[in-house]
Design an enzyme around this catalytic site. Sequence first.
Site, PDB file in Angstrom:
ATOM      1  N   HIS A 133       4.612 116.636  44.053  1.00  0.00           N
ATOM      2  CA  HIS A 133       3.290 117.402  44.006  1.00  0.00           C
ATOM      3  C   HIS A 133       2.875 117.918  42.390  1.00  0.00           C
ATOM      4  O   HIS A 133       1.867 118.166  42.189  1.00  0.00           O
ATOM      5  CB  HIS A 133       3.472 118.565  44.784  1.00  0.00           C
ATOM      6  N   ASP A 169       8.049 111.242  52.598  1.00  0.00           N
ATOM      7  CA  ASP A 169       8.081 112.605  52.522  1.00  0.00           C
ATOM      8  C   ASP A 169       7.347 113.162  53.596  1.00  0.00           C
ATOM      9  O   ASP A 169       6.104 112.220  53.765  1.00  0.00           O
ATOM     10  CB  ASP A 169       7.735 113.499  51.230  1.00  0.00           C
ATOM     11  N   HIS A 171       4.726 115.388  53.335  1.00  0.00           N
ATOM     12  CA  HIS A 171       3.851 115.830  52.757  1.00  0.00           C
ATOM     13  C   HIS A 171       3.369 114.613  51.846  1.00  0.00           C
ATOM     14  O   HIS A 171       3.976 113.583  51.191  1.00  0.00           O
ATOM     15  CB  HIS A 171       3.769 116.830  51.652  1.00  0.00           C
ATOM     16  N   ASP A 258      11.765 116.219  55.250  1.00  0.00           N
ATOM     17  CA  ASP A 258      10.928 117.260  56.109  1.00  0.00           C
ATOM     18  C   ASP A 258      10.029 116.665  57.180  1.00  0.00           C
ATOM     19  O   ASP A 258       9.373 117.309  57.819  1.00  0.00           O
ATOM     20  CB  ASP A 258       9.986 118.005  55.177  1.00  0.00           C
TER      21      ASP A 258
END
Length: 403
Positions: A133, A169, A171, A258
Amino acid sequence: MTTLVVWGEELLGYDLGEHPLNPVRVELAMALAREFGVLDRPGVRVVAPEPADDAALTRVHDAKYLDAVRAAARDARSALAYGRWGLGTSDNPVFERMHEASALVAGATLAAAEAVWRGEATAAASIAGGLHHAMPAKAAGFCVYNDPAVAIARLLDLGAQRIAYVDIDVHHGDGVEAIFYDDPRVLTISLHESPLSLFPGTGFADETGGPDAPGSAVNVALPAGTGDQGWLRAFHAVVPALLRAFRPELIVAQCGADTHRLDPLADLRLTVDGQRAAQLAVRDLAVELCDGRWVATGGGGYALVVALPRAWAHLLATVTGEPLEPGRPTPPQWRALAAQRLTELSPGARRVAGDVPPSMTDFGDTTVTAWDPDSDHPVDRAVRATRRAVFPLHGLDPYDPRD
């Protein structure tokens, strides 16, 4: 086959304190892999990380941002002054030796990528990495320096012309995408929970690359509750065809855990079996298209005990050779360590860490079903949106199931 695993306990220094990104998750993953003998396999070399220097970091990050990271860590009391850099927030609190710890994570992934590119290893792993990120001049989403992007930039400097980045992931891999959004040499593919329901609020199907790199960004935004079968259906409906069209020289994979059904920060609801199947799918594509050359990083994952250590032990087994059988019991010595670490967590962290798992499976269903271009199922709609947006840019038919 030879494999490089970049690891040292000093990587646990990336410690944001009372925070979901607790380094115990990485410690337990490495300990579980060791108990299974994964790191002692023939052809596996474990090397200590070296920090990325400023020259490597500023290929991706603004030099003034590096100065801010250093300054904020020296004087945490003035962290609010660094808010414009994304520092001193609840997501990215300032911590002691923040620059040094972050540079070490970046250096680990950098070493993994260099080893594979130079032929010193067929594949490599840097599971403390995957901080996808971080933006050029801003920390975000628990990430200070964007180690996958630093590694990809080095590969380009070494002469790479086609690098594929595959992000599994939960995200959106927004930082890596943003950094290479207008670079046709890098194909970024991210499968993630819909930005309508999850941070960072980006990663829609119509984000497809900059004006000089149409089709270089691919986003599959999946609905909450997708589960193993839906996730795998989406992966196989999108990723293989695009990678075959792109013909990467090397794959960099961000393998955040996640997506797990017990993760406290997201809601895709995969099992560890689905995560293992996803890792195997990436590995198989690397074997098919790149002579097995791939670099695996970690990423997110906040069910610190029940989910992430098993997911990344499976990942390390997949990178180094023979996958672990899902039904294998977790070793007693590891269960004792995990139980001890549970007692050391704060009450809040303990509540979401999960119980010590007895085996390497969640008994998930990893059957892959074909994508249906005429279906109104939410997963098929998400796949259709992505294929319509990006497949024609690669000369592929968005509605032909053979593509």
